[in-house]
Design a protein around this motif. Sequence first.
Motif, short mmCIF file in Angstrom:
data_model
loop_
_atom_site.label_atom_id
_atom_site.label_comp_id
_atom_site.label_asym_id
_atom_site.label_seq_id
_atom_site.Cartn_x
_atom_site.Cartn_y
_atom_site.Cartn_z
N ASP A 129 -24.89 -15.94 22.17
CA ASP A 129 -24.86 -17.44 22.30
C ASP A 129 -23.81 -17.56 23.51
N THR A 130 -22.87 -17.02 23.72
CA THR A 130 -22.00 -17.29 24.84
C THR A 130 -22.59 -16.92 26.28
N LEU A 131 -23.37 -15.73 26.27
CA LEU A 131 -23.88 -15.40 27.67
C LEU A 131 -25.11 -16.31 27.94
N LYS A 132 -25.73 -16.73 26.70
CA LYS A 132 -27.09 -17.90 27.17
C LYS A 132 -26.32 -18.93 27.43
N GLU A 133 -25.19 -19.67 26.85
CA GLU A 133 -24.67 -21.03 27.29
C GLU A 133 -24.14 -20.99 28.60
N SER A 134 -23.74 -19.60 29.19
CA SER A 134 -23.34 -19.76 30.64
C SER A 134 -24.25 -19.41 31.45
N TYR A 135 -25.50 -19.59 31.13
CA TYR A 135 -26.72 -19.21 31.91
C TYR A 135 -26.64 -18.10 32.77
N LEU A 136 -25.93 -16.92 32.07
CA LEU A 136 -25.83 -15.73 32.38
C LEU A 136 -24.83 -15.54 33.42
N LEU A 137 -24.10 -16.70 33.71
CA LEU A 137 -23.06 -16.37 34.86
C LEU A 137 -21.73 -15.87 34.36
N ALA A 138 -21.53 -15.82 32.94
CA ALA A 138 -20.23 -15.22 32.39
C ALA A 138 -20.41 -13.60 32.78
N ASP A 139 -19.17 -13.34 32.79
CA ASP A 139 -19.09 -11.67 32.99
C ASP A 139 -19.34 -11.09 31.51
N PRO A 140 -20.25 -10.27 31.40
CA PRO A 140 -20.70 -9.80 30.20
C PRO A 140 -19.66 -8.81 29.57
N ARG A 141 -19.06 -8.16 30.28
CA ARG A 141 -17.89 -7.32 29.60
C ARG A 141 -16.75 -8.14 29.20
N THR A 142 -16.46 -9.29 30.03
CA THR A 142 -15.28 -10.27 29.48
C THR A 142 -15.80 -10.83 28.05
N VAL A 143 -17.06 -11.22 28.17
CA VAL A 143 -17.49 -11.88 26.95
C VAL A 143 -17.46 -10.95 25.63
N GLU A 144 -18.01 -9.46 25.88
CA GLU A 144 -17.77 -8.72 24.78
C GLU A 144 -16.51 -8.47 24.31
N ILE A 145 -15.43 -8.37 25.35
CA ILE A 145 -14.12 -8.18 24.77
C ILE A 145 -13.43 -9.36 24.02
N VAL A 146 -13.86 -10.53 24.46
CA VAL A 146 -13.43 -11.87 23.96
C VAL A 146 -14.18 -12.19 22.41
#
Length: 174
Positions: A74-91
């Motif tokens: 959900d976070t990656l989608k809402e970031s329009y794939l701009l979020a760093d995937p590794r950071t999203v995974e950790i958080v």
Amino acid sequence: MSISEQRLSASVLVIGTGGAGLRAAIELAEAGVDVLAVGKRPKEDAHTALAAGGINAALATMDPEDSWQQHAADTLKESYLLADPRTVEIVTQGAALGIDDLERYGMAFAREEDGRISQRFFGAHKFRRTAFAGDYTGLEIQRTLIRRASQLDIPMLDSVYITRLLVHDGAVFG
Ligand SMILES: Cc1cc2nc3c(=O)[nH]c(=O)nc-3n(C[C@H](O)[C@H](O)[C@H](O)COP(=O)(O)OP(=O)(O)OC[C@H]3O[C@@H](n4cnc5c(N)ncnc54)[C@H](O)[C@@H]3O)c2cc1C
């Protein structure tokens, strides 16, 4: 006007006494590390204290199908794939532990009648995932962290604006 000078030393200097800085300082102090936390504003006045909506973690207290993987998606989608995937995974993977820690420090989350932490929709979620404390979640987080940091005797200096770090051989000395 006389200018007073104060000399302090610590193994770790944490710059910022909002949620991130105080949480880092608490982790260090609990591990027995000598830490000093400074903020340019009074510690009650960090942005963290303004957050109202709540804090997201896939606790699955309301919707058992929820998972940190879905939170990450959900976070990656809402970031329009701009979020760093590794950071999203950790958080997202660590978010439930973050809530556990806040509970351990005494944070008063809203709860269901049976004692579960309540979770509500906030943002682009597939499931109810936002833990909250009324409409003052950030203020409650900030107060909780200040209280825990005080219990650990962490020195917190308000109104100290760091403009430059003096470094020699990789060590900060001023
Ligand atoms: C109105 C509002 C509503 C929000 N709602 C939500 C929400 O519902 N849910 C959510 O998850 N997020 C929300 N957010 C975002 C969230 O509050 C922030 O992402 C989070 O609090 C950032 O925490 P932080 O510790 O990184 O920064 P801050 O809380 O901003 O702390 C930064 C600290 O650094 C210090 N500092 C900065 N520069 C210096 C310097 N040069 N020298 C010394 N000290 C310095 C400041 O004094 C402060 O102590 C909201 C934000 C705002 C403003």
